[in-house]
Design a protein around this motif. Structure first.
Motif, mmCIF file in Angstrom:
data_model
loop_
_atom_site.group_PDB
_atom_site.id
_atom_site.type_symbol
_atom_site.label_atom_id
_atom_site.label_comp_id
_atom_site.label_asym_id
_atom_site.label_seq_id
_atom_site.Cartn_x
_atom_site.Cartn_y
_atom_site.Cartn_z
ATOM 1 N N ALA A 56 7.421 55.816 33.412
ATOM 2 C CA ALA A 56 7.786 54.376 33.887
ATOM 3 C C ALA A 56 9.130 53.901 33.210
ATOM 4 N N LEU A 91 11.904 54.657 35.420
ATOM 5 C CA LEU A 91 12.314 53.613 36.613
ATOM 6 C C LEU A 91 12.763 52.614 36.255
ATOM 7 N N GLU A 92 12.325 51.921 35.144
ATOM 8 C CA GLU A 92 12.921 50.585 34.652
ATOM 9 C C GLU A 92 14.370 50.951 34.463
ATOM 10 N N LYS A 113 16.388 50.842 37.673
ATOM 11 C CA LYS A 113 16.098 49.638 38.162
ATOM 12 C C LYS A 113 16.966 48.509 37.567
ATOM 13 N N ALA A 154 13.796 52.262 42.748
ATOM 14 C CA ALA A 154 13.268 51.567 41.506
ATOM 15 C C ALA A 154 13.354 49.973 41.874
ATOM 16 N N GLU A 192 6.816 46.173 37.940
ATOM 17 C CA GLU A 192 6.465 46.928 36.859
ATOM 18 C C GLU A 192 5.098 47.602 36.958
ATOM 19 N N MET A 230 5.469 50.891 39.049
ATOM 20 C CA MET A 230 5.863 51.884 38.005
ATOM 21 C C MET A 230 4.900 52.472 37.378
#
Length: 264
Positions: A208, A211-212, A215, A231, A236, A239
């Motif tokens: 997670a 991915l953030e 992004k 992403a 959120e 993710m």
């Protein structure tokens, strides 16, 4: 948003108590060179562990040495096992992922990207910059040759969230324009050597967070900006859902771990 967590992990200060952590490790829990040599007799394992050449015992020995903090410019603060464990299992905090059985070429690329700044991380960049190219290859091959076992999972997750994660993994979301994870990471999330890492059994918090980072544009080392573009289409909850799903997928068939409790 996980902005606080992102800032803390990308600019993570040099870990405290590193020397103590290394000395507290039981090195006997790690794979032996003989075990890894036997595994390399399998073509798929050899391919998975290969960076520039098929690994031999000399390369594996150097890789093990680097992992234990014995790089040419190393020391206790350079020991991979401090954070990733002697078995490469990491610790699930979000900062320290599993390395066991990840493709060697992929791991080597990450080390190179840490040095270039394409994947910024204060701790890993400082370590990678002190490794020689041969040491990067050796330690990457060493972890790539490791077996990937099933590790304990922690925490419950709502059934609806797990289902959404499974849907994103299998078919994506046409509404949001999110492609299926299986397109690149394989039908079982087991990765596609040499360039695509496995997701099955990786820690949810780590996935997670990555991915953030993609992004937010903090991490910028994906081929053709594929992960970055994906992403940016995820929120959120997306993710977290796909990360929780893959964390509970076994490496031997992608079935949801039956021992993992799921709450409705």
């Amino acid at each position: 948003m996980r902005q606080t967590q992102i800032t803390a992990l990308v600019s993570l200060p040099i870990l405290l108590g590193v020397s103590w952590a290394v000395s507290a490790q039981d090195f006997s829990d790690g794979p032996t060179i003989r075990m890894l040599e036997d595994r390399l007799e399998q073509d798929d394992v050899a391919f998975n562990a290969t960076v520039d050449r098929t690994p031999d015992d000399d390369l594996l020995e150097v890789g093990r040495l680097v992992a234990m903090g014995g790089a040419e410019n190393g020391g206790s603060g350079m020991a991979c096992i401090t954070c990733h464990g002697v078995d490469g299992h990491g610790d699930g905090s979000g900062a320290f992922p599993r390395l066991d059985g990840q493709p060697g070429w992929y791991l080597d690329k990450q080390l190179v990207d840490y040095t270039s700044g394409a994947r910024p991380n204060q701790v890993m960049s400082a370590i990678a910059e002190r490794l020689t190219e041969y040491e990067m290859e050796a330690v990457s091959a060493y972890y790539g040759a490791m077996p990937t076992g099933t590790i304990p999972k922690h925490g419950d997750v709502e059934g609806t969230r797990l289902q959404w994660g499974g849907q994103l993994a299998a078919v994506g979301s046409a509404e949001k324009g999110i492609p299926a994870c299986v397109n690149c990471h394989g039908p079982s999330g087991t990765g596609l050597a040499p360039s695509v890492p496995y997701l099955a059994g990786q820690y949810a918090s780590y996935m997670a967070l990555q991915l953030e980072l993609w992004k937010e544009g903090v991490r910028d080392n994906d081929a053709m900006n594929v992960m970055s573009s994906i992403a940016r289409k995820m929120d959120e909850s997306d993710m977290d859902a796909v990360a929780e799903y893959y964390a509970r997928v076994t490496r031997d068939g992608a079935a949801i771990d039956p021992d993992m409790a799921v709450t409705e």
